[in-house]
Design a protein around this motif. Structure first.
Motif, short mmCIF file in Angstrom:
data_model
loop_
_atom_site.label_atom_id
_atom_site.label_comp_id
_atom_site.label_asym_id
_atom_site.label_seq_id
_atom_site.Cartn_x
_atom_site.Cartn_y
_atom_site.Cartn_z
N GLY A 171 0.82 -1.21 0.00
CA GLY A 171 0.00 0.00 0.00
C GLY A 171 0.85 1.25 0.00
O GLY A 171 1.43 1.60 1.02
N ASP A 172 0.92 1.91 -1.15
CA ASP A 172 1.69 3.16 -1.20
C ASP A 172 0.91 4.28 -0.52
O ASP A 172 -0.21 4.08 -0.03
N GLY A 173 1.49 5.44 -0.48
CA GLY A 173 0.88 6.57 0.21
C GLY A 173 -0.50 6.93 -0.32
O GLY A 173 -1.41 7.25 0.45
N PHE A 174 -0.67 6.87 -1.63
CA PHE A 174 -1.98 7.19 -2.20
C PHE A 174 -3.04 6.18 -1.75
O PHE A 174 -4.15 6.56 -1.40
N ALA A 175 -2.68 4.90 -1.75
CA ALA A 175 -3.63 3.87 -1.33
C ALA A 175 -4.03 4.07 0.13
O ALA A 175 -5.20 3.95 0.49
N VAL A 176 -3.04 4.38 0.98
CA VAL A 176 -3.32 4.62 2.40
C VAL A 176 -4.26 5.82 2.56
O VAL A 176 -5.26 5.75 3.27
N LEU A 177 -3.93 6.92 1.89
CA LEU A 177 -4.76 8.12 1.99
C LEU A 177 -6.19 7.88 1.50
O LEU A 177 -7.15 8.32 2.13
N GLU A 178 -6.33 7.17 0.40
CA GLU A 178 -7.67 6.92 -0.13
C GLU A 178 -8.49 6.07 0.85
O GLU A 178 -9.67 6.33 1.05
N GLU A 179 -7.86 5.08 1.47
CA GLU A 179 -8.59 4.27 2.46
C GLU A 179 -8.95 5.08 3.69
O GLU A 179 -10.05 4.95 4.23
N LEU A 180 -8.03 5.93 4.15
CA LEU A 180 -8.33 6.77 5.31
C LEU A 180 -9.50 7.69 5.02
O LEU A 180 -10.40 7.87 5.85
N ARG A 181 -9.50 8.32 3.86
CA ARG A 181 -10.54 9.29 3.53
C ARG A 181 -11.90 8.63 3.26
O ARG A 181 -12.93 9.27 3.37
N ALA A 182 -11.89 7.34 2.92
CA ALA A 182 -13.13 6.62 2.65
C ALA A 182 -13.80 6.09 3.92
O ALA A 182 -14.94 5.65 3.88
N ASP A 183 -13.11 6.16 5.04
CA ASP A 183 -13.60 5.62 6.31
C ASP A 183 -14.02 6.78 7.22
O ASP A 183 -13.22 7.68 7.50
N LEU A 184 -15.26 6.77 7.68
CA LEU A 184 -15.75 7.87 8.53
C LEU A 184 -14.94 8.04 9.81
O LEU A 184 -14.83 9.15 10.33
N ASP A 185 -14.34 6.97 10.31
CA ASP A 185 -13.54 7.07 11.53
C ASP A 185 -12.18 7.74 11.30
O ASP A 185 -11.55 8.21 12.25
N THR A 186 -11.70 7.75 10.06
CA THR A 186 -10.37 8.30 9.78
C THR A 186 -10.38 9.39 8.72
O THR A 186 -9.31 9.85 8.31
N VAL A 187 -11.54 9.80 8.28
CA VAL A 187 -11.64 10.77 7.20
C VAL A 187 -10.91 12.08 7.51
O VAL A 187 -10.36 12.72 6.61
N ASP A 188 -10.85 12.47 8.78
CA ASP A 188 -10.21 13.72 9.16
C ASP A 188 -8.80 13.54 9.71
O ASP A 188 -8.23 14.49 10.28
N GLN A 189 -8.22 12.37 9.56
CA GLN A 189 -6.88 12.11 10.08
C GLN A 189 -5.88 13.12 9.51
O GLN A 189 -5.78 13.29 8.29
N ALA A 190 -5.13 13.79 10.38
CA ALA A 190 -4.08 14.72 9.95
C ALA A 190 -2.92 13.91 9.38
O ALA A 190 -2.44 12.96 10.00
#
Length: 145
Positions: free
Chosen positions: A70-89
């Motif tokens: 999982g490269d950085g883009f894949a990680v970011l896309e998964e974080l942003r798709a999850d309501l629990d992590t959508v706002d992760q700094a």
């Protein structure tokens, strides 16, 4: 738990997930951040980064762009798709050469800053994080002992 604004102080330790697959860079950055009192959870690939963010709900994710599983883009896309992590700094710390389109994609995915590893030594990363934390209006309480 969130502090109210009256309880903030600039040097409060942060919970940080450091996603870096190079063990030497990970060690040096972890050590510099721990010297400033931060709790640092290492993740050695994209899958570990996602798991660490979901389990620890950190104040900040420091994310390498080129990692296995999982490269950085894949990680970011998964974080942003999850309501629990959508706002992760998230701050990106990478050696990757990014095109203008990739930079715009990072911006669209809500990355706070893109830092080049060639420009940012461990102490400079710790200083950047200190300066960023000082601009936040509310932060979580320090990790329980």
């Amino acid at each position: 738990m969130i502090f109210d604004v009256g309880q903030l102080h600039d040097d409060a330790p942060l919970d940080i997930v450091l996603a870096e697959d190079d063990p030497d860079i990970a060690f040096m950055n972890q050590r510099a951040l721990q010297r400033d009192g931060h709790h640092v959870e290492l993740a050695h690939d994209g899958a570990e980064a996602l798991e660490a963010v979901r389990q620890n709900d950190p104040d900040l994710l420091v994310l390498d762009m080129q990692m296995p599983r999982g490269d950085g883009f894949a990680v970011l896309e998964e974080l942003r798709a999850d309501l629990d992590t959508v706002d992760q700094a998230v701050v990106v710390l990478s050696n990757a050469y990014l095109t203008e389109a990739e930079n715009q994609r990072l911006n669209h995915l809500g990355v706070i800053e893109l830092l080049g590893k060639w420009n940012v030594r461990p102490r400079a990363l710790a200083e950047w994080i200190k300066n960023w934390a000082a601009t936040q209006t509310a932060r979580r309480s320090p990790r329980d002992p």
